[in-house]
Design an enzyme around this catalytic site. Structure first.
Site: not given
Ligand code: XIL
Length: 327
Positions: A153, A194, A232, A260, A262
């Protein structure tokens, strides 16, 4: 089979094989491997692995795990000189004993960063701290981590550098520092950059941010192996992410992954299938990780974004992936 029925049959079942509670009949990991990809993974950590049927489902249906929180800087190295390995060790041992690959997550990130690092304002000190952290963590798990998210990020939505201790003190020099340290620490790990909101092909964060910069860093010899797009998503964004996978691959990087995934759902049930199709269609896409097993354990549970419901039953999302991968 219902528990009550099992109970009735119990006296007659002595010689029968153990009846497992219902779970997804087919492994999406096995199916995606049959299509030439490397894994279908999920995030997890010790607490979840020791809760309910998470471990059984991951064992049966997924081939890769990402530590959801246990390898973040604030978890591993909360104070200068203090490393707390327990939860990360648990995850690594669990996965290694079951032949699951691991996506290490994450070495350099402005968020969930230890406070003591955030306060550094001296250039040489910060370089030393980054190099030491990367070496310490990667050494411990050397040879056991398949992918490392070296940087997470680092871009703003317009593609510029996000303000952080790293960019404030080192501008984008921290990219070369981090990737070179990572390559030296474990040459067998694939090194990833990432980010999130890399879901629409023409979006500035994709084009002016990730693609243009990665192309430039590669031309400077910085050892970046892969780009991760977190994924996401909101309902309806699956097709856009599929196209974006191709754009990211066009940066010249060796591979890309959805890291990641979802999807907060509306009425559209095609999104998961669209993303998986997008990975199948791009030769450089090596695999997909979903960000959790059950909806209720998701970090953004609104819209039931994952593949399993509260009873650990596979949802229509899971079955649509099975269908697509079975064709
Ligand atoms: C999130 C986790 O899922 C949570 O449990 C935590 O409280 C915050 O982080 N981007 C990322 C992940 O790279 O590490 C994050 O994970 C979600 C967004």
């Amino acid at each position: 089979m219902k528990a009550s029925l099992l109970f009735l049959l119990a006296p007659f079942a002595a010689a029968a094989p153990t009846v497992e509670p219902r779970q997804a009949a087919q492994s999406i990991d096995a199916l995606i491997k049959a299509k030439g990809k490397e894994y279908f993974g999920t995030c997890t950590d010790q607490r979840l692995l020791q809760t309910g049927r998470n471990a059984a489902i991951i064992e049966a249906n997924f081939g890769s795990v990402t530590p959801e929180n246990s390898m973040k800087w604030e978890s591993l190295n909360p104070q200068r000189g203090v490393y707390t390995w327990g939860q990360a060790d648990y995850l690594v041992n669990w996965a290694t004993q079951r032949n699951k690959t691991i996506r290490g997550h994450t070495l350099v990130w402005h968020s969930q960063l230890a406070g003591w690092v955030r306060n550094i304002n001296n250039r040489n000190e910060l370089i030393g701290v980054i190099e030491n952290h990367i070496k310490t963590v990667m050494d411990r798990y050397k040879g056991k981590i398949y992918h490392w998210d070296v940087i997470n990020e680092m871009f703003n939505e317009d593609g510029s550098l996000r303000p952080s201790v790293f960019s404030n003190v080192l501008r984008d020099e921290f990219v070369g520092i981090a990737f070179r340290a990572a390559r030296a620490a474990d040459p067998s790990a694939k090194l990833y950059i990432n980010d999130y909101n890399l879901d629409q092909p023409g979006y500035a964060k994709v084009t002016r941010g990730m693609v243009d910069n990665v192309r430039r860093w590669l031309s400077q010899g910085i050892p970046i192996d892969g780009i991760g797009t977190q994924g996401h998503l909101q309902a309806g964004q699956g097709a856009g992410l599929a196209q974006t996978i191709r754009v990211l691959a066009g940066s010249g990087v060796k591979e890309v992954a959805v890291t990641e995934l979802d999807i907060q759902q509306g009425t559209n049930t095609q999104d998961y299938a669209n993303v998986v199709r997008g990975c199948l269609d791009e030769p450089k896409c090596v695999g997909i990780t979903v960000w959790g097993v059950r909806d209720q354990d998701s970090w953004r549970p609104q819209g039931n974004p994952l593949l399993f419901d509260g009873n650990y039953n596979p949802k229509a999302n899971y079955n649509s992936i099975v269908q697509l991968l079975s064709r």
